[in-house]
Design a protein around this motif. Structure first.
Motif, PDB file in Angstrom:
ATOM      1  N   GLY A  91       0.785  -1.230   0.000  1.00 50.12           N
ATOM      2  CA  GLY A  91       0.000   0.000   0.000  1.00 50.12           C
ATOM      3  C   GLY A  91       0.810   1.269   0.000  1.00 50.12           C
ATOM      4  N   CYS A  92       2.147   1.143   0.061  1.00 52.74           N
ATOM      5  CA  CYS A  92       2.968   2.339   0.204  1.00 52.74           C
ATOM      6  C   CYS A  92       4.402   2.023  -0.212  1.00 52.74           C
ATOM      7  N   PRO A  93       5.000   2.808  -1.108  1.00 56.31           N
ATOM      8  CA  PRO A  93       6.385   2.551  -1.491  1.00 56.31           C
ATOM      9  C   PRO A  93       7.364   2.819  -0.336  1.00 56.31           C
ATOM     10  N   PHE A  94       8.504   2.159  -0.385  1.00 58.85           N
ATOM     11  CA  PHE A  94       9.504   2.272   0.670  1.00 58.85           C
ATOM     12  C   PHE A  94       9.933   3.722   0.889  1.00 58.85           C
ATOM     13  N   GLN A  95      10.179   4.477  -0.182  1.00 63.02           N
ATOM     14  CA  GLN A  95      10.642   5.870  -0.025  1.00 63.02           C
ATOM     15  C   GLN A  95       9.632   6.691   0.778  1.00 63.02           C
ATOM     16  N   THR A  96       8.354   6.472   0.536  1.00 69.29           N
ATOM     17  CA  THR A  96       7.310   7.183   1.270  1.00 69.29           C
ATOM     18  C   THR A  96       7.294   6.741   2.729  1.00 69.29           C
ATOM     19  N   ALA A  97       7.372   5.430   2.956  1.00 65.62           N
ATOM     20  CA  ALA A  97       7.357   4.915   4.331  1.00 65.62           C
ATOM     21  C   ALA A  97       8.561   5.418   5.123  1.00 65.62           C
ATOM     22  N   SER A  98       9.737   5.426   4.509  1.00 69.16           N
ATOM     23  CA  SER A  98      10.925   5.893   5.238  1.00 69.16           C
ATOM     24  C   SER A  98      10.799   7.387   5.551  1.00 69.16           C
ATOM     25  N   ARG A  99      10.246   8.155   4.618  1.00 70.05           N
ATOM     26  CA  ARG A  99      10.031   9.585   4.859  1.00 70.05           C
ATOM     27  C   ARG A  99       9.030   9.777   6.008  1.00 70.05           C
ATOM     28  N   GLU A 100       7.955   8.994   6.016  1.00 73.20           N
ATOM     29  CA  GLU A 100       6.973   9.084   7.097  1.00 73.20           C
ATOM     30  C   GLU A 100       7.572   8.673   8.442  1.00 73.20           C
ATOM     31  N   ALA A 101       8.594   7.809   8.399  1.00 73.43           N
ATOM     32  CA  ALA A 101       9.301   7.410   9.627  1.00 73.43           C
ATOM     33  C   ALA A 101      10.323   8.463  10.043  1.00 73.43           C
ATOM     34  N   GLY A 102      10.484   9.516   9.218  1.00 70.31           N
ATOM     35  CA  GLY A 102      11.387  10.604   9.557  1.00 70.31           C
ATOM     36  C   GLY A 102      12.805  10.426   9.052  1.00 70.31           C
ATOM     37  N   VAL A 103      12.995   9.508   8.087  1.00 66.19           N
ATOM     38  CA  VAL A 103      14.346   9.227   7.589  1.00 66.19           C
ATOM     39  C   VAL A 103      14.375   9.409   6.071  1.00 66.19           C
ATOM     40  N   THR A 104      15.175  10.368   5.625  1.00 58.44           N
ATOM     41  CA  THR A 104      15.308  10.619   4.176  1.00 58.44           C
ATOM     42  C   THR A 104      16.740  10.448   3.696  1.00 58.44           C
TER      43      THR A 104
END
Length: 185
Positions: free
Chosen positions: A92-105
């Motif tokens: 339901g969500c790409p890794f780049q989006t999930a990592s950004r939502e976790a606060g890590v870019t």
């Protein structure tokens, strides 16, 4: 080029297994030299990614940002038991989006398993740290990667464009070495 460096970490038995038939890491794979190596690596990680059965038992574990893979959420959701964790459904969500939502870019992302999680990142690893406990065998255990035991873990990594570096002995008494498998080019 991504600002995230993807690194995988696993210790396996001589026959490529990371857990027993009940999906539990046996004590035979809980080796001091590998624990020290793994703990130091996770202390450098900006984000830890794993499935529900994979976990870490280090003192700093509660301080780490993490993504926990699950099919129980549509995309991402806060983990009700850990304020530093985000539940993530890759469907339901790409890794780049999930990592950004976790606060890590940017920085290092540590992928710590299980087999399906390792498989999802197989074509994205910058480095995969494969520790092998040469004296341990788990014949009916959980293979470390999709494709094992038909192929060895080393053959799977090689098939995905990773090349073995120099192995380091990390526990002489238990005959455990770790090899960095790196993407070249």
């Amino acid at each position: 080029m991504s600002a995230l460096r993807i690194e995988g970490f696993v210790i396996v038995s001589a026959d490529g297994r990371l857990a027993n038939a009940h999906n539990v890491m046996p004590d035979e794979l809980k080796i001091d030299g590998d624990k020290r190596f793994f703990t130091a690596a996770l202390d450098r990680a900006d984000l830890v990614v794993h499935g529900r059965h994979s976990q870490e038992e280090q003192p700093n574990a509660p301080k780490r940002r993490r993504l926990i893979l699950t099919g129980k959420v549509a995309a991402t959701a806060p983990d009700p038991t850990n304020p530093k964790a985000l539940l993530w459904n890759p469907a339901g969500c790409p890794f780049q989006t999930a990592s950004r939502e976790a606060g890590v870019t940017s920085g290092m992302v540590a992928i710590i398993g299980g087999p399906g999680v390792f498989g999802m990142f197989m074509d994205r690893y910058d480095t995969f740290w494969l520790s092998v406990a040469a004296k341990v065998r788990i014949p009916d255990g959980e293979p470390c990667f999709p494709g094992v035991p038909a192929r060895t873990p080393q053959q799977v990594l090689s098939a995905h464009g990773l090349h073995a570096g120099e192995a380091q002995l990390i526990d002489a008494a238990q005959d455990v070495s770790v090899t960095p498998w790196r993407r070249v080019g």
